[in-house]
Design an enzyme around this catalytic site. Structure first.
Site, PDB file in Angstrom:
ATOM      1  N   SER A   8      18.859   8.052   2.620  1.00 55.85           N
ATOM      2  CA  SER A   8      17.769   7.205   2.129  1.00 55.85           C
ATOM      3  C   SER A   8      18.334   6.099   1.259  1.00 55.85           C
ATOM      4  O   SER A   8      19.438   6.213   0.727  1.00 55.85           O
ATOM      5  CB  SER A   8      16.779   8.038   1.311  1.00 55.85           C
ATOM      6  OG  SER A   8      15.824   7.200   0.692  1.00 55.85           O
ATOM      7  N   HIS A   9      17.544   5.067   1.077  1.00 54.50           N
ATOM      8  CA  HIS A   9      17.911   3.993   0.153  1.00 54.50           C
ATOM      9  C   HIS A   9      17.864   4.466  -1.292  1.00 54.50           C
ATOM     10  O   HIS A   9      18.470   3.874  -2.168  1.00 54.50           O
ATOM     11  CB  HIS A   9      16.946   2.816   0.314  1.00 54.50           C
ATOM     12  CG  HIS A   9      17.204   2.029   1.548  1.00 54.50           C
ATOM     13  ND1 HIS A   9      16.831   2.463   2.790  1.00 54.50           N
ATOM     14  CD2 HIS A   9      17.825   0.846   1.717  1.00 54.50           C
ATOM     15  CE1 HIS A   9      17.204   1.566   3.678  1.00 54.50           C
ATOM     16  NE2 HIS A   9      17.809   0.580   3.060  1.00 54.50           N
ATOM     17  N   SER A  10      17.125   5.517  -1.530  1.00 56.67           N
ATOM     18  CA  SER A  10      16.930   6.047  -2.875  1.00 56.67           C
ATOM     19  C   SER A  10      17.606   7.404  -3.011  1.00 56.67           C
ATOM     20  O   SER A  10      17.333   8.325  -2.228  1.00 56.67           O
ATOM     21  CB  SER A  10      15.428   6.197  -3.144  1.00 56.67           C
ATOM     22  OG  SER A  10      15.191   7.033  -4.245  1.00 56.67           O
ATOM     23  N   LEU A  68      14.830   4.057   6.554  1.00 54.51           N
ATOM     24  CA  LEU A  68      14.558   2.787   7.223  1.00 54.51           C
ATOM     25  C   LEU A  68      15.687   1.789   7.012  1.00 54.51           C
ATOM     26  O   LEU A  68      16.616   2.039   6.253  1.00 54.51           O
ATOM     27  CB  LEU A  68      13.238   2.187   6.713  1.00 54.51           C
ATOM     28  CG  LEU A  68      13.021   2.181   5.195  1.00 54.51           C
ATOM     29  CD1 LEU A  68      13.567   0.933   4.553  1.00 54.51           C
ATOM     30  CD2 LEU A  68      11.551   2.310   4.893  1.00 54.51           C
TER      31      LEU A  68
END
Length: 127
Positions: A8-10, A68
């Site tokens: 994930s981006h986070s 994403l």
């Protein structure tokens, strides 16, 4: 057993999804998270993802689940770099796919079956 890497981006999101997936895997499978960039901000790091894949791989393969954007591109590069049939990228919703994959992996299923379970999660209705 098939391992799972949540990308994930986070970092917080990746860690949270991995925590839920680990619980669904009943402690039988390895679930790693790879979230955020190398400075701790939002983004992805190919080095962190590759490290997570190596840590999750016990020889039965590793399934990657992504959120994403650049996490998808990063995961595709990892699949190319680590190559072969041992690493697969699921086209699945992050949370639902991770839960379905972990549950299936805990049964001892092979990588293709775990991938199919993750991807089938996109059809699950919640209401």
């Amino acid at each position: 057993m098939v391992g799972i890497v949540v990308i994930s981006h986070s970092r917080a999101l990746a860690d949270g999804v991995a925590e839920v997936a680990r619980a669904m895997g009943a402690g039988k499978i390895v679930v790693r998270s790879a979230g955020g960039n190398v400075r701790g901000g939002l983004g992805t790091s190919i080095e962190e993802v590759e490290e997570a894949v190596r840590a999750a791989d016990d020889g039965d393969g590793v399934l990657l689940l992504v959120d994403l954007g650049s996490s998808v591109m990063t995961a595709k590069m990892v699949v190319e770099d680590l190559g072969g049939d041992g690493v697969a990228l699921a086209d699945a919703p992050l949370v639902e796919g991770a839960v379905a994959a972990a549950s299936m992996a805990a049964t001892g299923a092979d990588l293709r079956t775990v991938l199919n379970a993750a991807e089938a999660a996109r059809r699950h209705r919640k209401i």
